[in-house]
Design an enzyme around this catalytic site. Structure first.
Site, short mmCIF file in Angstrom:
data_model
loop_
_atom_site.label_atom_id
_atom_site.label_comp_id
_atom_site.label_asym_id
_atom_site.label_seq_id
_atom_site.Cartn_x
_atom_site.Cartn_y
_atom_site.Cartn_z
N HIS A 182 -7.31 5.26 -18.30
CA HIS A 182 -8.18 6.38 -18.66
C HIS A 182 -9.64 5.90 -18.80
O HIS A 182 -10.57 6.63 -18.49
CB HIS A 182 -7.72 7.01 -19.99
CG HIS A 182 -6.27 7.43 -19.95
ND1 HIS A 182 -5.47 7.50 -21.05
CD2 HIS A 182 -5.48 7.78 -18.91
CE1 HIS A 182 -4.26 7.86 -20.71
NE2 HIS A 182 -4.23 8.04 -19.41
N ASP A 184 -10.74 14.50 -21.47
CA ASP A 184 -9.68 14.24 -20.50
C ASP A 184 -8.42 14.99 -20.90
O ASP A 184 -8.43 15.76 -21.88
CB ASP A 184 -9.46 12.73 -20.28
CG ASP A 184 -8.96 11.99 -21.51
OD1 ASP A 184 -8.49 12.66 -22.46
OD2 ASP A 184 -9.03 10.75 -21.53
N ALA A 194 -5.21 -9.27 -13.59
CA ALA A 194 -5.90 -9.87 -12.43
C ALA A 194 -7.09 -9.00 -12.04
O ALA A 194 -7.13 -7.81 -12.38
CB ALA A 194 -4.93 -9.95 -11.26
N TRP A 196 -2.63 6.37 -10.88
CA TRP A 196 -3.53 7.00 -9.92
C TRP A 196 -4.74 6.12 -9.59
O TRP A 196 -5.25 6.13 -8.45
CB TRP A 196 -3.95 8.39 -10.40
CG TRP A 196 -4.62 9.18 -9.31
CD1 TRP A 196 -5.89 9.67 -9.32
CD2 TRP A 196 -4.05 9.57 -8.03
NE1 TRP A 196 -6.16 10.34 -8.15
CE2 TRP A 196 -5.05 10.29 -7.34
CE3 TRP A 196 -2.81 9.37 -7.43
CZ2 TRP A 196 -4.82 10.82 -6.06
CZ3 TRP A 196 -2.60 9.88 -6.16
CH2 TRP A 196 -3.60 10.60 -5.49
N SER A 222 -4.77 2.82 -9.47
CA SER A 222 -4.30 1.79 -8.53
C SER A 222 -4.14 2.40 -7.13
O SER A 222 -4.51 1.78 -6.13
CB SER A 222 -2.97 1.22 -8.99
OG SER A 222 -3.15 0.52 -10.20
N GLU A 248 -7.55 2.86 -5.60
CA GLU A 248 -8.15 1.56 -5.24
C GLU A 248 -7.51 1.03 -3.96
O GLU A 248 -8.18 0.46 -3.11
CB GLU A 248 -7.96 0.57 -6.40
CG GLU A 248 -8.88 0.88 -7.58
CD GLU A 248 -8.43 0.27 -8.91
OE1 GLU A 248 -7.55 -0.61 -8.91
OE2 GLU A 248 -8.98 0.68 -9.96
N GLN A 305 3.94 9.01 -12.45
CA GLN A 305 3.95 8.08 -11.31
C GLN A 305 5.00 8.40 -10.25
O GLN A 305 4.82 8.09 -9.08
CB GLN A 305 4.13 6.64 -11.83
CG GLN A 305 2.91 6.17 -12.62
CD GLN A 305 3.22 5.06 -13.60
OE1 GLN A 305 4.30 4.49 -13.56
NE2 GLN A 305 2.27 4.76 -14.47
N1 UDP Z 1 -5.98 -3.31 -13.54
C1 UDP Z 1 -6.61 -4.50 -13.29
N2 UDP Z 1 -5.88 -5.65 -13.36
C2 UDP Z 1 -4.56 -5.67 -13.67
C3 UDP Z 1 -3.91 -4.44 -13.91
C4 UDP Z 1 -4.65 -3.28 -13.83
O1 UDP Z 1 -7.81 -4.55 -13.00
O2 UDP Z 1 -3.97 -6.75 -13.72
C5 UDP Z 1 -6.76 -2.07 -13.46
C6 UDP Z 1 -6.51 -1.38 -12.13
O3 UDP Z 1 -7.42 -1.87 -11.17
C7 UDP Z 1 -6.71 0.09 -12.48
C8 UDP Z 1 -6.30 0.18 -13.94
O4 UDP Z 1 -6.32 -1.15 -14.45
O5 UDP Z 1 -8.08 0.43 -12.35
C9 UDP Z 1 -4.91 0.74 -14.13
O6 UDP Z 1 -4.92 2.11 -13.95
P1 UDP Z 1 -3.73 2.89 -13.27
O7 UDP Z 1 -4.10 4.33 -13.28
O8 UDP Z 1 -3.42 2.31 -11.97
O9 UDP Z 1 -2.48 2.63 -14.17
P2 UDP Z 1 -2.20 2.73 -15.75
O10 UDP Z 1 -2.61 1.42 -16.30
O11 UDP Z 1 -3.01 3.87 -16.30
O12 UDP Z 1 -0.74 2.95 -15.82
#
Ligand code: UDP
Length: 492
Positions: A20, A119, A358, A378, A380, A383, A400
């Protein structure tokens, strides 16, 4: 007499969790750099956060025109069912507890914001926006399909929910694909519990705002977006405002100096052939059982592909154990204990296991990365699309499973993991990874994902559909600001 146009000041609320925080930050950046806003972002934190605050500070350093306020952490554990602490409800209760602090901050500002952007988890702040005569928007950091569900929810009958929960009938969302029972979310299957109620409340509040923003774009989801337009079958229900696709807003590759560990990963990637590495990560929250984690390791070996795997300490029966605190994912020295014996040694020439976290944006954008095993959060997903990388969809929690369906069945940019027993087998894992990396056959995922990458880039460029949406929102905010400037509101 010409009127001096005051700058629009927007306050944005970000609920806890990196998924978020990251899109909220990107929205704030977009509004300040492309649309002349001043922005204050409230990042709400929980008491179990030990890592998020430092990540927020890292993400927000060097930003101009954005005022960052991190709210004091709150503990809502005594309000939750200890045996089943729903993720959504935890976030909603945290937002409720943080609201008095946010309100007092807004009231003490010399130039108070005239716009509030909330949000999906902070819609309870909307009555406050009305009291303060602010214009209000909801930013749904998700796709149009799930946005349609969130907006349409209060119009679904109890009978429809019961048939879904008890008879496993799909939930019908007009103008959009129905939600199959196997893709459902926790608030829809335990229909009359508190998380269901809080979802419905959010749905009702959403209809009171001036506009709804979604992190998607016209060419990605034309059918769901059509249903949400002013004259669309769901859009018509939202008579007060408009639904705007404003995405894809994704975190760019940061120019900031990298930590040593990050440099090692990126240097290793530099040495690998183009599109030869599969990246595995389950977002900020995703965790799996010890048995599943070992099977994944064997599957990865069996696939014979180069890899980078963000490894977390296994946790039984909790798919989102690190959502509020990635430090719960363990550390480098203990993780080896959970992997099959000799795994790290056997794979050291072809793969890297990264503990906890990472630099995902950088890894996905790197030319050596050719596939992504993702939990389908969303951010991921976006990206990956914006990096032109096809996916293995392995959904774990929240919406998801819907995202996985969208990716694999509608967009054709992913293959999806199918439950084949209590644990997804190493054979299936290897087969799906190879499907993305080597024998794509006639699916054409790589070509399709690159087409969506281009259309996403076009949507947010000047004159693109999403850029135009934000221009329209800016104009509307200016008009309202002028009206309040003439004596009606708090924004002046
Ligand atoms: N992320 C990251 N490194 C990691 C895991 C996640 O930079 O090892 C970042 C990823 O790039 C994304 C966010 O954390 O921007 C995760 O958001 P997402 O909506 O994919 O999943 P959520 O964590 O909300 O389930």
């Amino acid at each position: 007499m010409s009127m001096v146009t005051p700058k629009i000041h927007a306050a944005i609320l970000a609920s806890p969790g990196m998924g978020h925080i990251i899109p909220t930050m990107e929205l704030a950046k977009r509004l300040t750099t492309h649309h002349g806003f001043d922005v204050t972002v409230f990042f709400v934190t929980t008491d179990s956060d030990t890592t998020t605050t430092s990540k927020i500070l890292e993400l927000t350093s060097n930003l101009n025109g954005i005022n960052v306020i991190i709210t004091p952490p709150v503990d809502v554990s005594d309000k939750l069912d200890p045996n089943n602490p729903s993720l959504g409800l935890t976030i909603v209760l945290t937002m409720i507890e943080s609201l008095p602090f946010i309100q007092s901050q807004l009231l003490s500002m010399k130039f108070p914001p005239s716009v509030l952007i909330v949000d999906l988890f902070s819609t309870m702040a909307l009555p406050m926006a009305r009291d303060l005569h602010m214009s209000s928007y909801v930013f749904l950091a998700t796709n149009a399909w799930f946005s349609a569900v969130s907006i349409y929810l209060p119009f679904l009958t109890k009978e429809a929910f019961s048939r879904h929960a008890n008879n496993h009938e799909p939930l019908l969302i007009p103008g959009c694909e129905p939600i199959r029972f196997e893709d459902t979310l926790e608030p829809f299957v335990s229909p009359w519990g508190p998380s269901h109620e809080s979802f419905l409340e959010a749905g009702k509040e959403i209809l009171s705002v001036d506009g709804i923003l979604m992190n998607t774009w016209q060419d990605l989801e034309p059918v769901s977006i059509k249903a949400l337009t002013k004259n669309g079958i769901i859009g018509r229900l939202f008579s007060k405002g408009t639904v705007y696709p404003i995405g894809p807003l994704v975190r760019p590759v940061e120019p900031a100096e990298k930590r040593e560990g990050e440099k090692v990963i990126l240097r290793w990637l530099d040495q690998q052939p183009d599109e030869s590495v599969i990246y595995l990560s389950f977002g900020s929250g995703g965790t799996m059982s010890k048995g599943q984690m070992r099977e994944l390791a064997y599957g990865l070996e069996l696939s014979q592909q180069r890899f980078i795997w963000v490894v977390r300490q296994p946790i039984e029966d909790d798919a989102f154990a690190t959502f509020f605190d990635t430090a719960k994912g363990g550390n480098a020295s203990t993780l080896v204990d959970y992997l099959p014996e000799g795994f790290v040694n056997r794979t050291k020439e072809v793969g890297i296991c990264v503990p906890m976290w990472a630099p995902q944006a950088e890894i996905l954008k790197h030319p050596a990365t050719g596939g992504f095993v993702t939990h389908c959060g969303w951010n991921s997903v976006l990206e990956s699309i914006l990096s032109g990388v096809p996916m293995v969809a392995w959904p774990l929690y929240a919406e998801q499973k819907m995202n996985a369906t969208l990716l694999s069945e509608e967009l054709g940019v992913a293959v999806r993991v199918k439950a084949d027993g209590e644990i997804i087998s190493r054979e299936q894992i290897a087969k799906l990874i190879r499907r993305v990396m080597v024998d794509e056959g006639d699916i054409g995922m790589r070509v399709k994902v690159k087409e969506y990458k281009l259309s996403g880039e076009k949507a947010i460029s000047v004159f693109g559909s999403s850029h135009e949406s934000l221009c329209q929102i800016t104009k509307d905010c200016e008009i309202l600001l002028h009206q309040s400037f003439e004596g009606k509101g708090c924004g002046a």
